[in-house]
Design an enzyme around this catalytic site. Structure first.
Site, PDB file in Angstrom:
ATOM      1  N   HIS A   1       5.953   2.882   3.247  1.00  0.00           N
ATOM      2  CA  HIS A   1       6.035   3.044   4.694  1.00  0.00           C
ATOM      3  C   HIS A   1       6.104   1.698   5.405  1.00  0.00           C
ATOM      4  O   HIS A   1       6.625   1.609   6.499  1.00  0.00           O
ATOM      5  CB  HIS A   1       4.789   3.782   5.208  1.00  0.00           C
ATOM      6  CG  HIS A   1       4.960   5.245   5.268  1.00  0.00           C
ATOM      7  ND1 HIS A   1       5.010   6.034   4.155  1.00  0.00           N
ATOM      8  CD2 HIS A   1       5.103   6.082   6.334  1.00  0.00           C
ATOM      9  CE1 HIS A   1       5.168   7.289   4.523  1.00  0.00           C
ATOM     10  NE2 HIS A   1       5.225   7.345   5.826  1.00  0.00           N
TER      11      HIS A   1
ATOM     12  N   GLU B   1       0.839  -1.191   0.000  1.00  0.00           N
ATOM     13  CA  GLU B   1       0.000   0.000   0.000  1.00  0.00           C
ATOM     14  C   GLU B   1       0.873   1.239   0.000  1.00  0.00           C
ATOM     15  O   GLU B   1       0.533   2.270  -0.551  1.00  0.00           O
ATOM     16  CB  GLU B   1      -0.919   0.002   1.216  1.00  0.00           C
ATOM     17  CG  GLU B   1      -2.210  -0.732   0.940  1.00  0.00           C
ATOM     18  CD  GLU B   1      -3.182  -0.695   2.102  1.00  0.00           C
ATOM     19  OE1 GLU B   1      -2.933   0.018   3.084  1.00  0.00           O
ATOM     20  OE2 GLU B   1      -4.188  -1.407   2.010  1.00  0.00           O
ATOM     21  N   THR B   2       2.014   1.117   0.627  1.00  0.00           N
ATOM     22  CA  THR B   2       2.934   2.242   0.734  1.00  0.00           C
ATOM     23  C   THR B   2       4.300   1.705   1.111  1.00  0.00           C
ATOM     24  O   THR B   2       4.406   0.660   1.738  1.00  0.00           O
ATOM     25  CB  THR B   2       2.450   3.218   1.827  1.00  0.00           C
ATOM     26  OG1 THR B   2       3.563   4.008   2.228  1.00  0.00           O
ATOM     27  CG2 THR B   2       1.898   2.499   3.019  1.00  0.00           C
TER      28      THR B   2
HETATM   29  N1  RBF Z   1      -0.027   1.648  10.716  1.00  0.00           N
HETATM   30  C1  RBF Z   1      -0.355   0.345  10.719  1.00  0.00           C
HETATM   31  O1  RBF Z   1      -0.507  -0.235  11.801  1.00  0.00           O
HETATM   32  N2  RBF Z   1      -0.524  -0.344   9.555  1.00  0.00           N
HETATM   33  C2  RBF Z   1      -0.347   0.226   8.327  1.00  0.00           C
HETATM   34  O2  RBF Z   1      -0.532  -0.454   7.315  1.00  0.00           O
HETATM   35  C3  RBF Z   1       0.033   1.597   8.293  1.00  0.00           C
HETATM   36  N3  RBF Z   1       0.267   2.206   7.099  1.00  0.00           N
HETATM   37  C4  RBF Z   1       0.663   3.514   7.100  1.00  0.00           C
HETATM   38  C5  RBF Z   1       0.930   4.170   5.880  1.00  0.00           C
HETATM   39  C6  RBF Z   1       1.339   5.494   5.875  1.00  0.00           C
HETATM   40  C7  RBF Z   1       1.618   6.157   4.559  1.00  0.00           C
HETATM   41  C8  RBF Z   1       1.484   6.208   7.102  1.00  0.00           C
HETATM   42  C9  RBF Z   1       1.946   7.642   7.133  1.00  0.00           C
HETATM   43  C10 RBF Z   1       1.218   5.572   8.296  1.00  0.00           C
HETATM   44  C11 RBF Z   1       0.799   4.238   8.304  1.00  0.00           C
HETATM   45  N4  RBF Z   1       0.502   3.603   9.530  1.00  0.00           N
HETATM   46  C12 RBF Z   1       0.174   2.288   9.523  1.00  0.00           C
HETATM   47  C13 RBF Z   1       0.476   4.365  10.791  1.00  0.00           C
HETATM   48  C14 RBF Z   1       1.800   4.311  11.558  1.00  0.00           C
HETATM   49  O3  RBF Z   1       1.939   3.063  12.210  1.00  0.00           O
HETATM   50  C15 RBF Z   1       1.822   5.435  12.616  1.00  0.00           C
HETATM   51  O4  RBF Z   1       0.664   5.354  13.406  1.00  0.00           O
HETATM   52  C16 RBF Z   1       1.910   6.821  12.016  1.00  0.00           C
HETATM   53  O5  RBF Z   1       2.953   6.883  11.080  1.00  0.00           O
HETATM   54  C17 RBF Z   1       2.137   7.900  13.110  1.00  0.00           C
HETATM   55  O6  RBF Z   1       3.364   7.667  13.789  1.00  0.00           O
END
Ligand code: RBF
Length: 167
Positions: A97, A94-95
């Site tokens: 990240h 998805e990203t």
């Molecule tokens: N947190 C998850 O638990 N699962 C994810 O798939 C997930 N994808 C993210 C994608 C992006 C682009 C961002 C910015 C954050 C994502 N997060 C995800 C949230 C991340 O764990 C965290 O809560 C934030 O980045 C704030 O520190």
């Protein structure tokens, strides 16, 4: 219950410790909550099934998996908490990240565990898509929440054995 909802996780339960007085924290990430709630249910039920007391299981929520490290640190700092179980779902693709988050959480939880000398369990799914996530949260590949709880129990057993001569 359809086979898709069955828990097919298999573990060796020989020689498990008495956990009736052990206190657990379960941290649940809110991202992908339709999956993390199933992981939580699996972890909670497994702890109860193997002897934990409901009043000894505390739940905490974090916004995303990235926050599991800090949340785990706060719980593990507490003298009364014996083990922490961190649950999250980071969907690959998805990203980009996902790579940063997964590595940071894996490393972060390891650090917390070593620093506090307590089991801090990595219950973070890193599937390619939601379907794979659901298969691992009570679907055809079992429930990784159950496995995370069982890992916590087994690590408490090992810790007890290793430190038993020191009272
Ligand atoms: N947190 C998850 O638990 N699962 C994810 O798939 C997930 N994808 C993210 C994608 C992006 C682009 C961002 C910015 C954050 C994502 N997060 C995800 C949230 C991340 O764990 C965290 O809560 C934030 O980045 C704030 O520190």
């Amino acid at each position: 219950m359809s086979s898709a909802d069955k828990n097919l996780s298999v573990f060796n339960t020989a020689g498990l410790p008495d956990i009736s007085s052990k206190k657990f924290a379960i941290l649940v990430a809110e991202w992908n909550s339709e999956v993390t709630e199933k992981l939580f249910a699996g972890a909670y039920d497994t702890l109860i099934q193997y002897g934990a007391m409901p009043q000894n299981i505390e739940r905490g929520n974090v916004p995303g998996s990235f926050e599991l490290t800090t949340g785990s640190q706060w719980y593990a700092e507490r003298k009364d908490i014996d083990a922490v179980i961190a649950l999250g779902v980071v969907i690959q693709g998805e990203t980009k990240h996902n790579d940063y988050i997964n590595h940071a959480v894996a490393q972060g939880l390891t650090n917390v565990s070593i620093k506090t000398s307590k089991p801090v369990i990595f219950g973070v799914l890193t599937p390619n898509n939601m379907e794979q996530a659901l298969e691992r949260a009570g679907g055809m590949h079992g429930n990784k929440g159950d496995e995370a709880a069982m890992t916590a129990i087994k690590m408490l057993g090992l810790r007890g054995e290793i430190f038993k001569s020191q009272g």
